[in-house]
Structures are given as structure tokens and as C-alpha cells.
Design a protein around this motif. Structure first.
Motif, PDB file in Angstrom:
ATOM      1  N   TRP A  42       0.791  -1.227   0.000  1.00  0.00           N
ATOM      2  CA  TRP A  42       0.000   0.000   0.000  1.00  0.00           C
ATOM      3  C   TRP A  42       0.829   1.286   0.000  1.00  0.00           C
ATOM      4  N   THR A  99      -3.087  -5.892   7.944  1.00  0.00           N
ATOM      5  CA  THR A  99      -3.777  -5.899   6.654  1.00  0.00           C
ATOM      6  C   THR A  99      -5.063  -5.079   6.677  1.00  0.00           C
ATOM      7  N   CYS A 100      -5.552  -4.705   7.854  1.00  0.00           N
ATOM      8  CA  CYS A 100      -6.815  -3.970   7.972  1.00  0.00           C
ATOM      9  C   CYS A 100      -6.522  -2.536   8.421  1.00  0.00           C
ATOM     10  N   SER A 323     -13.800  -5.639   7.143  1.00  0.00           N
ATOM     11  CA  SER A 323     -13.186  -6.079   5.885  1.00  0.00           C
ATOM     12  C   SER A 323     -13.929  -5.561   4.662  1.00  0.00           C
ATOM     13  N   LYS A 324     -15.257  -5.304   4.793  1.00  0.00           N
ATOM     14  CA  LYS A 324     -16.074  -4.768   3.708  1.00  0.00           C
ATOM     15  C   LYS A 324     -15.945  -5.597   2.431  1.00  0.00           C
ATOM     16  N   LYS A 326     -13.759  -7.879   1.645  1.00  0.00           N
ATOM     17  CA  LYS A 326     -12.436  -8.417   1.349  1.00  0.00           C
ATOM     18  C   LYS A 326     -12.181  -9.673   2.187  1.00  0.00           C
ATOM     19  N   ILE A 327     -11.354 -10.560   1.642  1.00  0.00           N
ATOM     20  CA  ILE A 327     -10.999 -11.768   2.361  1.00  0.00           C
ATOM     21  C   ILE A 327      -9.953 -11.445   3.429  1.00  0.00           C
TER      22      ILE A 327
END
Length: 602
Positions: A42, A99-100, A323-324, A326-327
Motif C-alpha cells: 500500500w 492488513t486492515c 473487511s467490507k 475483502k478476504i
């Protein structure tokens, strides 16, 4: 033979070495590094317009983290400053491994509550617990064991959350009314409250109750559409900070010197940045006796594993919530959380995990990336460096109100209702978890819930789904058993007992079953135990003058029986329909094994 083995060895060696080299290259590949260090993904895509949102969110979360850090340090039975120590390093570390974008890592009410009984107020034990639990979490993450989280069901986690919220909230009820208490447990806290209710301090009770009412009102302020909606939203997000500021001002203005405080206060907070040092591997107990590493680990006991498990549960659950679509890579979240605990332990931190309350604030503040955690960490460092004398005036009633108000909304009321509506049987693991956590302990209560849930799964595997009915065809009375799902070794004995009992009861009555047909088209595979039970069933039925036919079994499943007992081949029949099956059965039921394929021996 030796030459053949040597030749085979030299033929396979290049393939084995090639596979090892391929795996080694894959571990060191760019994609692998990006998976383990999400910041590499990112950060190159970071846009300048994200910076303002991340700064605003980081400052908002940081103000909340300061108030909660002080409160949760007290919940853990430690000096308040350790709650602040625990808040800043986790925020920095999660930037690299998390990751979040919404998760904020730091002390939480549940983890602080679980730390308390195992450390006896000794900060060294808390720091070592942070380090060891972090190492365990990191190891599980590196081994890609995030899949284990699937074994913990929603009823269990909901029951645990309910019990934890009640326990933590109950532990603060005495502070809310200014009553002295040395316990944070559910029952003991209420026993102490009602036993010493006459010792309620008027000022503390008024401040605590009014603060909680205002906090609950301000929580709803963000939903108010009239006026300055954006201002209302930020006031709602900063409600904990405002409560702390008002509490400090009231305490300072109404005080008459250090010995005449209007409220019970948190006390002096040590100023300065946290010391950077290796986690302590030796310390002293409450009596001043030295404790070595093995004694410290023995003192912490099962809390190392239980706190690691619950830290993972909290963090992964929060990641899934935000997560909306996302995995969520549970294993990578475990790596991130493990690193946060390990690195934080070098800065005198107690165990930390993802905080749902602060993560919700982070999300509502519009955070764009995990860089917001850096702003949060910087704000906490500035607080430690310059503002700790001010926070010494925080009333305990204010902190108690903040914690209780947060716990009221931590209970997942909607999920409890959903469990009741969907399947009432799932209320059993929910209640088992909640009651065990409340009246026994949080860590063992979670295990009780998992065991109860596992018993349901075990019971289901022990009772295969099959229909058993008696029919008559051409003067032959037969019993047809149609299996609906897979048959595991745990269900084999149940299948055998049910069929033998049914045939025996028919013989004792007016019937005379001379043939049992087991339809197994849906059985994909069986193990040796099931195969041995089928062979044993055939022998038991012969003693009852009854034959056994396995009709249209999957070849893989039939092959296991035939390889175990070759003489059992004649009980397998393969036809298109039931009428054709009956035509292949002579009056003596000797059968015809011409339909058995050669695949049974493969």
C-alpha cells in the motif's frame, strides 16, 4: 535390489532438489515478502490526499487511546502508565504487518481483565506475558494456523463477549460509586458493592453517574441530523476524551490541596518515555523473594495460551467486521498481532490486541491506511513526555463510567436474538460459555464453550443420517437402509447396532427379515473401521438367517471393504434401479457378483 534402489534414488534426487529449490525461491519471492509485509503493497500507492484523513483519524484515536490506556492499566492491576506504554508501540508495529486499515492495537478491557489475576500487580510478569503470548501468536501465524479460528463458533464468541462485558463492567461498579474494592471478578465485585454500599461517596457517585449518562447521550449525538452534523460526529467520537478533560478540571478546581481531593483519583502517573529493555526473565514476588524464568512461567501458567487465543479472536473478529467484502488473511493478522506484542514487550507493555471501540472510532474518522497508527503512537508519546502530571487528577469514577459505557455496547444483543431465531439448540454453547466465564473464569469458560460445541459435532458424526424401512417384494421381506451422508468411524457402530436391532425386533414380532440392503450411492469414502464394521454386520446378520447387500456403493468406498475382506465382494450389487436389483437376487439370496468392477481392488 540394491542397484535398483540406487538407480531410483539418482532418478528422484533431481526432482526432490528441484522441489526444495522452488519452495525456497517462493519463500523469498517478492509476492511472499508483500504478503508478510503489507506495507510494501500500500505504501507505493499512497496518495497525498490520504494524509489529512489519516492524521485526523490518528489524533482522534490517540485521544481515546490515552483515556482508555489509563483505565485499562488500572483494570489489569498495574500502575496507570503501563496502559499508555502498551498503547503506542502496537500502533507503530501494526503499520508494517497489518492488513486492515481500521484496526488499532493496544490494551483492551477483556485482555486487561484476564491479565489481572495472573500477575498480582507485578509489571515484570505482565511484560513477560506480553512477550511469551506474542511469540506464541507469531509462531501460529507463521505456521498458517489461522484456519483454527474456524473451529470457534459464533455462539461461543457471543457468549464470551457477553460474559467479558458483564465481568469488566461489574469490576468498575465500585469505583463508579467511590467504594474501595480489591477485586474485578463478577460475583466478588457485586458482593463487595452491596456489602459496602453505605460507604458510597456522594461526589464520586454523582460524577460517575452523570458522566455515564452524558457519554451515552453523546454516543447518539452523531445520529442527530439537525445543527452542525459534522461537529456532532466529532463530538461523539471524542466523548471519552471530553469526559476525561471535564473530570480533571472538576477535580483540580474543587480540590483543597493534595490531601483533600473531592473524588478518588487515579494517582500520580510516572512521566517520561517507556524504558527500552529486554523483557524481564527474572523478578521478585510480592514478598521480595527472587523468581527465575521457570518460576515466572509457572506463575503465568495457562494464561500464556489463553490470552494468546483471545487476542487472536478479538483481532481477527475486528478485521472481519471491517473487511467490507475483502478476504481476511487470519494467519497474517496473527503474524501482525504477534509482532506487535513481541516488539511492545521491549517497551514495558502488557499484552495487547485489536480494540473494537478504537477501531470503530478509527473507521468513523475516515482513516485511509494503517499510517493513522503512527499519528496515534506519536500523540501517546507526547502525552507520556509532557502531560502525565495532568492525568494524575483523573477521577476513578470518570474512568469507571468510560469503561461501563463502552461495555454496554460491547454485548452483541442482535447476535443473541439471531441465534435464538435461527437455531435454539445453539443457545446451549452460548449459555455454557457465558455462565462458565461469569462464574468460573474467562479463559476456562471459552474452553467450555468450545468443548460443548465439539460435542454437538461429535454427536452428529456418531449418528449418520439414514432411513430404515421394511418392505416386501415378491414374497421377500427386506430392510432398506438409505444413507444420506458420509459415514465416519464414529458412526459405524451406531449403524450396525441400529440395523441388527431392527432385524432382531422384526424376528421377535410377526415379521421375518431375510435381506438387508444398504444403499450407499452418496458415500464417497470410508475408513478401515467402517469397513470392518460392515464385514462384522454381514456376519451378525447371517446368524439371524439374513443376508446383506450393499447397493450402488461408490467404488472407492466399496474397494475399502473388498480389500479388507475379499470374500465380501459378493455383497456389492450395482444396478440402475431397484427392480433390476431384485431380479439379480435368487430365492436363496446367494447373489451375483458379476456387477463388481475391477476397480474394487485398486
Amino acid at each position: 535390489m540394491c542397484d535398483y534402489d540406487d538407480e531410483l534414488y539418482h532418478e528422484r534426487l533431481p526432482n526432490v532438489c528441484g522441489a526444495i529449490n522452488a519452495k525456497a525461491k517462493n519463500c523469498c519471492s517478492t509476492d511472499s515478502i508483500k504478503r508478510k509485509l503489507p506495507i510494501c503493497t500500500w505504501l507505493p500507492k499512497y496518495k497525498a490526499k490520504y494524509l489529512i484523513d489519516d492524521i485526523v483519524a490518528g489524533l482522534t484515536v490517540g485521544l481515546t487511546a490515552v483515556a482508555q490506556g489509563i483505565a485499562y492499566g488500572a483494570v489489569a492491576g498495574l500502575p496507570n502508565v503501563y496502559g499508555l506504554y502498551s498503547s503506542f508501540m502496537g500502533s507503530f508495529t501494526y503499520i508494517f504487518f497489518g492488513t486492515c486499515k481500521d484496526i488499532t492495537v493496544g490494551p483492551t478491557a477483556i485482555i486487561s481483565m484476564m491479565v489481572n489475576p495472573h500477575i498480582d500487580g507485578n509489571p515484570d510478569l505482565a511484560v513477560l506475558l506480553c512477550f511469551l503470548s506474542g511469540c506464541l501468536i507469531l509462531l501460529l501465524g507463521l505456521l498458517n494456523l489461522g484456519v483454527l479460528m474456524r473451529f470457534i463458533s459464533i455462539p461461543v464468541t457471543t457468549g464470551f463477549t457477553l460474559a467479558a462485558a458483564l465481568t469488566v463492567g461489574s469490576g468498575q461498579i465500585n469505583n463508579l460509586f467511590g467504594i474501595q474494592s480489591n477485586s474485578n471478578e463478577f460475583l466478588k465485585s457485586w458482593i463487595n458493592f452491596f456489602g459496602h454500599i453505605t460507604e458510597t461517596r456522594r461526589n464520586d457517585a454523582l460524577l460517575g453517574c452523570c458522566t455515564m449518562i452524558v457519554l451515552l447521550f453523546m454516543r447518539k449525538l452523531k445520529d442527530v441530523k439537525w445543527g452542525f452534523h459534522q461537529l456532532n460526529r466529532y463530538l461523539s467520537l471524542c466523548r471519552n476524551v471530553l469526559a476525561v478533560i471535564v473530570g480533571i478540571l472538576l477535580c483540580y478546581l474543587l480540590s483543597r490541596g493534595d490531601n483533600e481531593m473531592p473524588f478518588r483519583i487515579s494517582g500520580e502517573i510516572q512521566a517520561g518515555l517507556p524504558p527500552v529493555r529486554v523483557p524481564p526473565f527474572e523478578t521478585q514476588d510480592a514478598d521480595g523473594e527472587p523468581m527465575n524464568f521457570s518460576e515466572m512461567v509457572s506463575k503465568l501458567g495457562g494464561s500464556i495460551a489463553s490470552i494468546a487465543l483471545l487476542s487472536i479472536l478479538e483481532s481477527v473478529a475486528i478485521a472481519k467486521s471491517f473487511s467490507k467484502g475483502k478476504i481476511v488473511d487470519a494467519s497474517q493478522e496473527m503474524v501482525a498481532l504477534g509482532c506487535c506484542n513481541v516488539f511492545s514487550s521491549f517497551f514495558s507493555s502488557m499484552p495487547i490486541t485489536g480494540s473494537f471501540a478504537r477501531s470503530a472510532v478509527n473507521n468513523a474518522s475516515g482513516v485511509q491506511t494503517t499510517l493513522g497508527g503512527a499519528i496515534t503512537g506519536i500523540l501517546i508519546l507526547m502525552t507520556l513526555a509532557f502531560l502525565t502530571p495532568t492525568f494524575a487528577y483523573i477521577p476513578k469514577a470518570t474512568l469507571a463510567a468510560i469503561i461501563i459505557a463502552a461495555m454496554l455496547f460491547m454485548v452483541e444483543y442482535d447476535k443473541i436474538a439471531e441465534i435464538w431465531r435461527a437455531k435454539k439448540r445453539d443457545m446451549l454453547p452460548f449459555l455454557a460459555t457465558a455462565l462458565s466465564c461469569l462464574f468460573w473464569s474467562l479463559e476456562y469458560g471459552m474452553l467450555v464453550g468450545i468443548v460443548v460445541n465439539a460435542l454437538f459435532i461429535l454427536k452428529k458424526s456418531m449418528t449418520p443420517q439414514f432411513q430404515l424401512e421394511t418392505q416386501k417384494h415378491n414374497g421377500i421381506e427386506l430392510c432398506l437402509a438409505e444413507l444420506k451422508g458420509s459415514v465416519d468411524y464414529t458412526a459405524a457402530e451406531y449403524l450396525k447396532i441400529t440395523i441388527v436391532t431392527h432385524v432382531t425386533e422384526r424376528h421377535m414380532g410377526n415379521g421375518n427379515v431375510s435381506l438387508v440392503i444398504i444403499k450407499g450411492a452418496e458415500i464417497n469414502s470410508i475408513d478401515a473401521t467402517v469397513a470392518a464394521t460392515i464385514v462384522s454386520l454381514q456376519e451378525d446378520l447371517k446368524l439371524l438367517q439374513c443376508d446383506l447387500i450393499c447397493w450402488n456403493w461408490n467404488l472407492a468406498a466399496a474397494g475399502v471393504v473388498c480389500r479388507l475382506h475379499k470374500k465380501s465382494r459378493n455383497m456389492f450389487k450395482f444396478t440402475k434401479n431397484f427392480s433390476e436389483l431384485l431380479e439379480t437376487i435368487p430365492p436363496a439370496h446367494g447373489g451375483n457378483d458379476s456387477h463388481i468392477a475391477c476397480d474394487l481392488n485398486q
